[in-house]
Design an enzyme around this catalytic site. Structure first.
Site, PDB file in Angstrom:
ATOM      1  N   SER A  87       0.822  -1.217   0.000  1.00  0.00           N
ATOM      2  CA  SER A  87       0.000   0.000   0.000  1.00  0.00           C
ATOM      3  C   SER A  87       0.859   1.272   0.000  1.00  0.00           C
ATOM      4  O   SER A  87       2.013   1.274   0.422  1.00  0.00           O
ATOM      5  CB  SER A  87      -0.902   0.022   1.238  1.00  0.00           C
ATOM      6  OG  SER A  87      -1.569  -1.208   1.370  1.00  0.00           O
TER       7      SER A  87
HETATM    8  N1  SAM Z   1      -0.427  -4.969   4.319  1.00  0.00           N
HETATM    9  C1  SAM Z   1       0.296  -5.315   3.130  1.00  0.00           C
HETATM   10  C2  SAM Z   1       1.690  -4.786   3.101  1.00  0.00           C
HETATM   11  O1  SAM Z   1       2.097  -4.111   4.066  1.00  0.00           O
HETATM   12  O2  SAM Z   1       2.394  -5.076   2.126  1.00  0.00           O
HETATM   13  C3  SAM Z   1      -0.444  -4.969   1.862  1.00  0.00           C
HETATM   14  C4  SAM Z   1      -1.585  -5.871   1.646  1.00  0.00           C
HETATM   15  S1  SAM Z   1      -2.150  -6.067   0.007  1.00  0.00           S
HETATM   16  C5  SAM Z   1      -2.840  -4.498  -0.354  1.00  0.00           C
HETATM   17  C6  SAM Z   1      -3.566  -7.113   0.385  1.00  0.00           C
HETATM   18  C7  SAM Z   1      -3.173  -8.508   0.810  1.00  0.00           C
HETATM   19  O3  SAM Z   1      -4.333  -9.162   1.326  1.00  0.00           O
HETATM   20  C8  SAM Z   1      -2.658  -9.364  -0.334  1.00  0.00           C
HETATM   21  O4  SAM Z   1      -1.385  -9.852  -0.041  1.00  0.00           O
HETATM   22  C9  SAM Z   1      -3.696 -10.488  -0.428  1.00  0.00           C
HETATM   23  O5  SAM Z   1      -3.164 -11.723  -0.831  1.00  0.00           O
HETATM   24  C10 SAM Z   1      -4.209 -10.519   1.010  1.00  0.00           C
HETATM   25  N2  SAM Z   1      -5.524 -11.185   1.172  1.00  0.00           N
HETATM   26  C11 SAM Z   1      -6.642 -11.088   0.406  1.00  0.00           C
HETATM   27  N3  SAM Z   1      -7.622 -11.870   0.899  1.00  0.00           N
HETATM   28  C12 SAM Z   1      -7.118 -12.462   2.026  1.00  0.00           C
HETATM   29  C13 SAM Z   1      -7.655 -13.371   2.981  1.00  0.00           C
HETATM   30  N4  SAM Z   1      -8.909 -13.849   2.902  1.00  0.00           N
HETATM   31  N5  SAM Z   1      -6.857 -13.758   4.002  1.00  0.00           N
HETATM   32  C14 SAM Z   1      -5.582 -13.300   4.113  1.00  0.00           C
HETATM   33  N6  SAM Z   1      -5.019 -12.444   3.234  1.00  0.00           N
HETATM   34  C15 SAM Z   1      -5.775 -12.017   2.200  1.00  0.00           C
END
Ligand code: SAM
Length: 218
Positions: free
Chosen positions: A69
């Site tokens: 992000s």
């Molecule tokens: N917080 C992260 C960082 O600091 O890099 C950025 C997160 S990225 C915008 C969103 C993340 O949520 C992705 O890696 C995606 O795979 C994960 N995600 C989506 N659905 C999910 C779920 N049901 N459980 C766990 N992770 C999930």
């Protein structure tokens, strides 16, 4: 000093401080948050080919069609959790591990869940390398929360769900808060605060996050 930090050099130090100044100009007020942004090496959480862009205020790709992000959004969500007094925090969406590192740097006990095995393993290795022992990572579906570690007094969703999964409400302590991007067409960064069985919602500002998906990719 840790070699990761030595390697960054003076140019990077300057670009990092420029990012901090920019976030401050954009309205990030908490000194602790600006200090965390200045001191947690964001370039470690990106592929080497992108590390020269680490201190731009922009979201960047981390593979698997996911993103790290934008620093402003990381700072804003962190500020909201700090203002809510959260100390034991569940994160849905570890991604690169950067947001978890920011919270760990601030002394929070962080429980972060990621559904994509490749991202989970990379983030675990980075956080270990940087010595953040208060960041606990799990490969799994974050919609189920982390029942053994509950209750949490803070939760941060870094992917957008249709609505908050019921398991997360169950694992939120009374008085605790959830920071999440909610909404289908336009997403709003939303602060949800639990008061007994009541959940009060406050919309903060528009954001854009990838969706919460089901299933685990090992
Ligand atoms: N917080 C992260 C960082 O600091 O890099 C950025 C997160 S990225 C915008 C969103 C993340 O949520 C992705 O890696 C995606 O795979 C994960 N995600 C989506 N659905 C999910 C779920 N049901 N459980 C766990 N992770 C999930």
């Amino acid at each position: 000093m840790n070699t990761e930090l030595q390697g960054i050099g003076m140019t990077s130090q300057r670009t990092r401080m420029r990012l901090v100044e920019r976030l401050s100009d954009e309205g990030i007020q908490r000194v602790e948050v600006l200090d965390a942004i200045a001191n947690v090496p964001r370039h470690i959480f990106l592929d080497e080919a992108l590390s020269h862009r680490a201190y731009e205020d922009t979201a960047l790709p981390i593979g698997y069609q996911q993103t790290l992000s934008q620093p402003y959004v990381v700072a804003r969500m962190t500020e909201m959790l700090l203002a809510a007094g959260a100390t034991r925090i569940l994160e849905l969406g570890t991604g690169s591990g950067y947001q978890a590192a920011i919270l760990a740097y601030l002394g929070k006990e962080v429980y972060s869940i990621e559904r994509i095995g490749g991202l989970h393993r990379q983030a675990r290795e980075r956080l270990q390398r940087l010595g953040y022992r208060n960041a606990h990572l799990r490969l799994g579906d974050g919609s189920q929360g982390w029942p053994e570690a509950a209750p949490f007094d803070g939760m941060i969703l870094t992917a957008s769900p249709g609505d908050i999964p019921a398991a997360l409400y169950d694992q939120l302590a009374d008085g605790g808060s959830i920071v999440a991007p909610l909404g289908r067409d336009t997403q709003m960064l939303t602060l949800i605060t639990r008061n007994g069985d009541e959940f009060e919602r406050r919309e903060i500002e528009p954001v854009r996050f990838v969706p919460v998906l089901g299933g685990v990719v090992r």
